[in-house]
Design a protein around this motif. Structure first.
Motif, PDB file in Angstrom:
ATOM      1  N   ALA A 122       0.831  -1.206   0.000  1.00  0.00           N
ATOM      2  CA  ALA A 122       0.000   0.000   0.000  1.00  0.00           C
ATOM      3  C   ALA A 122       0.871   1.265   0.000  1.00  0.00           C
ATOM      4  O   ALA A 122       0.612   2.204  -0.753  1.00  0.00           O
ATOM      5  N   VAL A 123       1.905   1.272   0.840  1.00  0.00           N
ATOM      6  CA  VAL A 123       2.810   2.432   0.889  1.00  0.00           C
ATOM      7  C   VAL A 123       3.540   2.593  -0.438  1.00  0.00           C
ATOM      8  O   VAL A 123       3.693   3.706  -0.949  1.00  0.00           O
ATOM      9  N   TYR A 124       3.966   1.485  -1.021  1.00  0.00           N
ATOM     10  CA  TYR A 124       4.653   1.533  -2.314  1.00  0.00           C
ATOM     11  C   TYR A 124       3.717   2.088  -3.392  1.00  0.00           C
ATOM     12  O   TYR A 124       4.108   2.919  -4.205  1.00  0.00           O
ATOM     13  N   GLY A 125       2.451   1.633  -3.374  1.00  0.00           N
ATOM     14  CA  GLY A 125       1.453   2.164  -4.319  1.00  0.00           C
ATOM     15  C   GLY A 125       1.234   3.644  -4.109  1.00  0.00           C
ATOM     16  O   GLY A 125       1.105   4.415  -5.071  1.00  0.00           O
ATOM     17  N   TRP A 126       1.195   4.071  -2.836  1.00  0.00           N
ATOM     18  CA  TRP A 126       1.046   5.484  -2.523  1.00  0.00           C
ATOM     19  C   TRP A 126       2.237   6.274  -3.070  1.00  0.00           C
ATOM     20  O   TRP A 126       2.086   7.349  -3.640  1.00  0.00           O
ATOM     21  N   VAL A 130       2.115   9.379  -5.568  1.00  0.00           N
ATOM     22  CA  VAL A 130       2.671  10.692  -5.221  1.00  0.00           C
ATOM     23  C   VAL A 130       3.685  11.121  -6.273  1.00  0.00           C
ATOM     24  O   VAL A 130       3.762  12.296  -6.647  1.00  0.00           O
ATOM     25  N   ARG A 131       4.427  10.179  -6.774  1.00  0.00           N
ATOM     26  CA  ARG A 131       5.406  10.493  -7.814  1.00  0.00           C
ATOM     27  C   ARG A 131       4.712  11.008  -9.075  1.00  0.00           C
ATOM     28  O   ARG A 131       5.156  11.979  -9.682  1.00  0.00           O
ATOM     29  N   ALA A 132       3.606  10.378  -9.459  1.00  0.00           N
ATOM     30  CA  ALA A 132       2.837  10.834 -10.621  1.00  0.00           C
ATOM     31  C   ALA A 132       2.279  12.239 -10.352  1.00  0.00           C
ATOM     32  O   ALA A 132       2.315  13.116 -11.229  1.00  0.00           O
ATOM     33  N   TRP A 133       1.792  12.459  -9.118  1.00  0.00           N
ATOM     34  CA  TRP A 133       1.298  13.782  -8.746  1.00  0.00           C
ATOM     35  C   TRP A 133       2.414  14.826  -8.837  1.00  0.00           C
ATOM     36  O   TRP A 133       2.208  15.923  -9.357  1.00  0.00           O
ATOM     37  N   ALA A 134       3.607  14.481  -8.346  1.00  0.00           N
ATOM     38  CA  ALA A 134       4.736  15.417  -8.360  1.00  0.00           C
ATOM     39  C   ALA A 134       5.128  15.769  -9.793  1.00  0.00           C
ATOM     40  O   ALA A 134       5.420  16.928 -10.093  1.00  0.00           O
TER      41      ALA A 134
END
Length: 174
Positions: A122-126, A130-134
């Motif tokens: 789950a953290v890895y997916g998050w 977040v990387r895509a958002w950044a």
């Protein structure tokens, strides 16, 4: 206030992307270095050890390079504080680079086992989200930088040709 909030999130996204970019830059380099070194036997032994370890110990394996390099980084900072700035910063940056390389190498080995943990997956997916958002947050600025680079360096500059060739080489599967 809205502009300040937006600038803050842009800065957070930029810092996150720089870390992600460093990770992406180091991953292919680590693979190539490992492929060049006669470490295949050691790698297989390490994979067997990781498979045998409990999940919590696998997490510790990833943290090990950073923990072990803390004294070296502190020595670099100490040298810098006592007037040996170039030697200190060199030592600190070499330790930091070595830590990144070792962490990337160990993460590649540990990731399959860690993905068995629901919370880690789950953290890895998050992290991926977040990387895509950044990337989305910094896209206009990255586009401006790319345009500026083209204007300043020119399309046919030796630097751009070398950087493009290196990027293609690193993305090529080994």
């Amino acid at each position: 206030m809205r502009a300040l909030k937006r600038a803050f999130w842009f800065l957070i996204a930029l810092i996150f992307l720089i870390e992600a970019w460093l990770w992406d830059l180091v991953q292919p380099l680590v693979r190539r270095i490992v492929a060049l070194l006669p470490l295949e036997r050691a790698r297989r032994a390490l994979e067997r050890l990781i498979a045998w370890l409990p999940h919590w110990a696998t997490l510790a394996v990833i943290a090990l390079p950073d923990v072990l390099l803390i004294p070296t980084k502190l020595a670099g900072l100490w040298l810098s504080a006592h007037g040996q700035v170039i030697a200190g910063m060199t030592l600190f940056l070499v330790a930091k680079a070595l830590g990144i390389v070792l962490t990337v190498f160990l993460f590649e080995l540990c990731r399959p086992k860690l993905m068995e943990l629901q919370w880690f997956a789950a953290v890895y997916g998050w992290f991926v989200a977040v990387r895509a958002w950044a990337r989305q947050q910094t896209e206009p600025a990255r586009r401006l930088v790319a345009e500026w680079k083209l204007r300043v360096l020119g399309e046919r500059s030796a630097f751009l040709r070398m950087a493009s060739a290196l990027r293609r080489k690193m993305r090529r599967p080994s």
